[in-house]
Design a protein around this motif. Structure first.
Motif, PDB file in Angstrom:
ATOM      1  N   ASP A   1       0.818  -1.223   0.000  1.00  0.00           N
ATOM      2  CA  ASP A   1       0.000   0.000   0.000  1.00  0.00           C
ATOM      3  C   ASP A   1       0.848   1.268   0.000  1.00  0.00           C
TER       4      ASP A   1
ATOM      5  N   ASP B   1      -7.836 -10.561  -1.656  1.00  0.00           N
ATOM      6  CA  ASP B   1      -6.437 -10.115  -1.592  1.00  0.00           C
ATOM      7  C   ASP B   1      -5.754 -10.278  -2.949  1.00  0.00           C
TER       8      ASP B   1
ATOM      9  N   LYS C   1      -7.078  -7.626  -5.307  1.00  0.00           N
ATOM     10  CA  LYS C   1      -6.528  -6.303  -5.021  1.00  0.00           C
ATOM     11  C   LYS C   1      -5.071  -6.191  -5.465  1.00  0.00           C
TER      12      LYS C   1
ATOM     13  N   LYS D   1     -16.849  -4.732   3.503  1.00  0.00           N
ATOM     14  CA  LYS D   1     -15.486  -4.399   3.095  1.00  0.00           C
ATOM     15  C   LYS D   1     -15.025  -5.282   1.939  1.00  0.00           C
TER      16      LYS D   1
ATOM     17  N   ASP E   1     -14.075  -3.865  -1.665  1.00  0.00           N
ATOM     18  CA  ASP E   1     -12.732  -4.113  -2.192  1.00  0.00           C
ATOM     19  C   ASP E   1     -12.795  -4.786  -3.562  1.00  0.00           C
ATOM     20  N   THR E   2     -13.726  -5.733  -3.701  1.00  0.00           N
ATOM     21  CA  THR E   2     -13.855  -6.453  -4.966  1.00  0.00           C
ATOM     22  C   THR E   2     -14.335  -5.538  -6.080  1.00  0.00           C
TER      23      THR E   2
ATOM     24  N   THR F   1     -13.977  -2.288  -6.224  1.00  0.00           N
ATOM     25  CA  THR F   1     -12.880  -1.362  -6.525  1.00  0.00           C
ATOM     26  C   THR F   1     -11.849  -2.024  -7.426  1.00  0.00           C
TER      27      THR F   1
ATOM     28  N   ALA G   1     -17.148   1.997  -3.236  1.00  0.00           N
ATOM     29  CA  ALA G   1     -16.062   1.666  -4.157  1.00  0.00           C
ATOM     30  C   ALA G   1     -15.762   2.834  -5.092  1.00  0.00           C
TER      31      ALA G   1
ATOM     32  N   ARG H   1     -13.958   5.572  -3.244  1.00  0.00           N
ATOM     33  CA  ARG H   1     -12.558   5.213  -3.027  1.00  0.00           C
ATOM     34  C   ARG H   1     -11.736   5.408  -4.306  1.00  0.00           C
TER      35      ARG H   1
END
Length: 350
Positions: free
Chosen positions: A117, A211, A214, A259, A263-264, A266, A300, A303
């Motif tokens: 990150d 994960d 991402k 979350k 995340d998916t 995004t 999403a 973000r």
């Protein structure tokens, strides 16, 4: 950098707030974590020594578990992450208790994500030919695999093992290209893919799948990295598991499903915005679909908009959304606004 005495005094104080914040004041933990993050940037050796000495010297299981948790607040560049993982690997031989093993595994995952990150271009460089700037982490993967292979809690270690495999581009390429899994890494990937189908492993598999999703956004498709190939294998099952209208995904931890879904969405946009706009976002922004889907879609998109300044060169811009769904987003926001007005009027009448 601060001098050693000043740094250690601040580290001790920050550590106390992270481990034992005042009741009902979690913001103290986050602020202390921010202090530890900054100190590990300027005084990394001091912070790592403090954490490592606590792990080495304490006889209390709780103190050791808490010490590992502090690793999640630290700032790691490539050199610092390599040093941490080397130390953890050496220390792993002395760990026998399952609670400490689990804390160890969780700290590994958090440390790797902190690096990705905060230093994304260092991570991108890891996947360039001939540029393996992290020591091979296969052995650490094997250590964790050995701890949990026959344990009922083996799925709790899956996220850490996923991130360790991601640090091994050559191994990842090998296991994604094999047709029949033979070694423990290839079998592990197959276990994740199988776990995405409804079963007792689904939540852990989804966390690992997200994960992977991402991480793939940090890789340019033109480089054809193995992680992108892995995404194509897990994508159908992952999206089916998370976005099923009749059987909504439920996580054991409150708010975790939101979350994971956000995340998916995004990552899906960053990986292939055209595909995402015509599939996941098309459903999520439909007024007839569940409210949770609308919420995660807006989260999403917000973000993605906030990431525009620091986005990677190959990442699409938020403006790509406009031609596809500007009217849907407008309708959705109007629906929220009208509902808010109705609720406000009801409260006013009371």
């Amino acid at each position: 950098p601060l001098d050693d005495d000043a740094a250690m005094a601040i580290i001790r104080q920050a550590s106390q707030f992270i481990l034992r914040p005042p009741a009902q004041q979690s913001e103290f933990r986050e602020r202390a974590g921010a202090v530890l993050f900054q100190l590990s940037f300027t005084n990394f050796d001091n912070v790592l020594s403090f954490v490592y000495n606590t792990i080495q010297s304490s006889s209390s299981e709780d103190d050791i578990v808490n010490a590992y948790s502090q690793i999640g607040y630290m700032n790691f560049n490539c050199r610092c992450l390599s040093e941490l993982l080397d130390r953890l690997h050496k220390n792993s031989k002395t760990i026998k208790k399952s609670a400490i093993q689990l804390a160890f595994a969780r700290s590994v995952r958090k440390a790797i994500w902190n690096w990705i990150d905060n230093y994304p271009m260092e991570f991108v460089a890891l996947y360039q030919p001939g540029n393996r700037n992290l020591n091979d982490q296969e052995q650490l993967f094997d250590v964790i695999d050995g701890w949990f292979a026959k344990s009922k809690k083996k799925i709790d270690a899956w996220p850490a093992q996923t991130m360790l495999l991601i640090l091994c581009p050559d191994v990842l390429r090998r296991v994604t290209e094999t047709s029949k899994p033979t070694d423990n890494k290839a079998k592990f990937i197959e276990a994740i893919i199988t776990g995405l189908r409804p079963n007792k492993y689904s939540e852990a598999a989804v966390i690992c799948g997200v994960d992977i999703y991402k991480v793939a956004t940090y890789m340019s498709a033109s480089d054809k990295p193995a992680i992108r190939h892995l995404v194509t294998r897990i994508e159908p099952e992952l999206c089916m598991c998370l976005f099923q209208q009749n059987e909504p995904f439920k996580a054991s931890e409150t708010g975790l499903e939101l979350k994971l879904m956000s995340d998916t969405l995004t990552a899906a946009f960053l990986l292939s915005y055209r595909k995402a706009m015509n599939s996941l976002y098309k459903d999520a922004l439909d007024l007839s679909f569940p409210a949770l889907w609308k919420l995660v879609a807006l989260e999403a998109l917000l973000r993605i908009a906030k990431q525009q300044i620091a986005r990677l060169p190959w990442s699409p811009a938020i403006s790509e959304v406009y031609s596809y769904h500007s009217s849907n987003i407008r309708a959705l926001l109007n629906e929220f606004l009208n509902q808010t007005r109705v609720n406000t009027d009801r409260r006013a009448r009371k």
